[in-house]
Structures are given as structure tokens and as C-alpha cells.
Write a protein that holds these residues in place. Structure first.
Motif, PDB file in Angstrom:
ATOM      1  N   ASP A 104       0.835  -1.201   0.000  1.00  0.00           N
ATOM      2  CA  ASP A 104       0.000   0.000   0.000  1.00  0.00           C
ATOM      3  C   ASP A 104       0.871   1.255   0.000  1.00  0.00           C
ATOM      4  N   LEU A 110      -0.138  -5.883   1.335  1.00  0.00           N
ATOM      5  CA  LEU A 110      -1.567  -6.147   1.274  1.00  0.00           C
ATOM      6  C   LEU A 110      -1.843  -7.517   0.660  1.00  0.00           C
ATOM      7  N   PHE A 111      -1.079  -7.847  -0.383  1.00  0.00           N
ATOM      8  CA  PHE A 111      -1.262  -9.099  -1.101  1.00  0.00           C
ATOM      9  C   PHE A 111       0.106  -9.642  -1.516  1.00  0.00           C
ATOM     10  N   LYS A 148      -2.895 -13.752  -3.073  1.00  0.00           N
ATOM     11  CA  LYS A 148      -3.491 -14.010  -1.764  1.00  0.00           C
ATOM     12  C   LYS A 148      -3.318 -12.801  -0.858  1.00  0.00           C
ATOM     13  N   ASP A 149      -4.267 -12.647   0.068  1.00  0.00           N
ATOM     14  CA  ASP A 149      -4.129 -11.568   1.036  1.00  0.00           C
ATOM     15  C   ASP A 149      -3.245 -12.029   2.194  1.00  0.00           C
ATOM     16  N   THR A 150      -3.100 -11.190   3.208  1.00  0.00           N
ATOM     17  CA  THR A 150      -2.174 -11.496   4.305  1.00  0.00           C
ATOM     18  C   THR A 150      -2.645 -12.658   5.173  1.00  0.00           C
ATOM     19  N   ILE A 155      -7.425 -14.535  -3.662  1.00  0.00           N
ATOM     20  CA  ILE A 155      -8.230 -13.419  -4.137  1.00  0.00           C
ATOM     21  C   ILE A 155      -8.376 -13.444  -5.661  1.00  0.00           C
ATOM     22  N   ILE A 177     -13.271  -7.646  -3.376  1.00  0.00           N
ATOM     23  CA  ILE A 177     -12.464  -6.815  -2.491  1.00  0.00           C
ATOM     24  C   ILE A 177     -12.769  -5.351  -2.807  1.00  0.00           C
ATOM     25  N   HIS A 181      -8.331  -1.623  -3.853  1.00  0.00           N
ATOM     26  CA  HIS A 181      -7.436  -2.771  -3.767  1.00  0.00           C
ATOM     27  C   HIS A 181      -7.459  -3.576  -5.060  1.00  0.00           C
TER      28      HIS A 181
END
Length: 200
Positions: A104, A110-111, A148-150, A155, A177, A181
Motif C-alpha cells: 500500500d 496487502l497481497f 493471496k491476502d495477508t 483473491i 475486495i 485494492h
């Protein structure tokens, strides 16, 4: 500016009639999402994203942050100059499996974009060196990238589609999402595709 109300899957299709690494992104109905142009003969990566192939309406830019950097990073900005986020390549990890972090504005992850099968990259590098046979790796050695997110939730999924001259990728969204994002991920993936384009 936000890319929103996108109708998936999205197709990333390279043009084969230009010297530059231009490609279109279209939605499931064939409508333009954007047109991506990588400027030639630049010492640093310099990519411009337009609304369509006419190149009259600039939406975003992506530029490398270093001249030469093993863990290279790329800043994404709106045409107005406002930053959107950063794509950071994981140097050592990308030797085995291509891996990138999507950050970010505060450089917080974030991903993560990760190649699903490391053997695809290995075999592509090996078979690609064989005369004649290496020309056809684009038909049977096609990587898949997971976003993938954290928390590890899947995603997006980006697949290299079988092709010979025209290189085509397809992007599927797995969960909804936030629009900002989603824009950041799509911009990160189009830059990653340019960096990984020599494979397959």
C-alpha cells in the motif's frame, strides 16, 4: 481514478505487430479495460496505461524505483501523479518461484503474488533452450499465479493460456475486495506480466 465494475474473467493479450511490449486488457464481453504500453529503450522500466488503444486518455504509469535492483520495486501512479501503491519483487524467492509483494501507500504488504508450481518455471527454462522444441513451450508450460491476502485467502488467479506467437493471460477474481485494492492488484499483475513475459 479506480478501475471498477470489471466483468471477469479479464484477458491480457499481447500484440505481435509492434516492437514494444504492448497488450490489451479486455473483459469477458470484449470491452476495453485498458491498453498497456511499455516504453522502449528506457534504462528503467517505464509503463503507461491508457483507457484504450488510441492512447489519448492516460490512466496510470508504472516506473521502476531503481536502475538495477535485485529486489526491484515499481511504483504505480495515477496520471495526475498520485501514488497508488508498489509492486516489489522478492529476489531470492523468485529464483525458484516468481514471487511479488503488493504494497500500500505506506509500503505495508496487502497481497502476495506467487507462482503456483515452481517446476513449471524450471522446465520452461530447461526445455526453452532446446532448438525447435523450445519454440512450443507456450503450448504446454503455462504458469499459474495466485494472489493471496495477508491471511492466505485466494483473491485472484492469473493463468498463462496456451499460445504460440500471441501471449495471452486470463485473470479470474475469486472473491470481492475493495475497488481501490482491486485496482492495485490489476496494475500489479499487468506489470508482473511484462516482467515475466519472456517465459512460455
Amino acid at each position: 481514478m479506480i478501475l471498477k465494475n470489471l466483468n471477469y474473467p479479464l484477458d491480457f493479450k499481447f500484440k505481435i505487430t509492434t516492437l514494444s511490449s504492448d497488450f490489451n486488457i479486455t473483459d469477458v464481453h470484449g470491452n476495453y479495460v485498458c491498453y498497456v504500453r511499455q516504453k522502449l529503450f528506457k534504462l528503467k522500466e517505464n509503463v503507461v496505461i491508457f483507457s484504450d488503444e488510441s492512447r489519448t486518455n492516460e490512466l496510470y504509469t508504472v516506473k521502476a524505483n531503481q536502475w538495477i535492483d535485485f529486489n526491484a520495486s515499481y511504483t504505480m501512479r495515477e496520471a495526475s501523479g498520485n501514488p497508488v501503491g508498489t509492486l516489489a519483487r522478492k529476489g531470492m524467492r523468485s529464483f525458484w518461484k516468481s514471487t511479488y509483494d503488493v504494497l500500500d501507500l505506506n509500503k505495508r504488504p496487502l497481497f502476495q503474488i506467487t507462482e503456483r508450481n515452481a517446476w513449471t518455471k524450471f522446465l520452461d527454462g530447461l526445455v526453452g533452450e532446446i532448438p525447435i522444441i523450445g519454440m512450443f513451450t507456450g503450448y504446454f508450460l503455462n504458469p499459474v499465479y495466485d494472489v493471496k491476502d495477508t491471511t492466505g485467502r485466494l483473491i485472484f488467479e492469473l493463468k498463462k493460456m496456451p499460445s504460440f506467437f500471441g501471449r495471452r493471460f486470463q485473470l479470474e477474481r475469486k472473491v470481492d475486495i475493495a475497488d481501490e485494492h482491486e485496482t492495485l492488484v490489476v496494475l500489479s499483475l499487468l506489470m508482473m506480466v511484462l516482467l515475466e513475459r519472456e517465459r512460455g
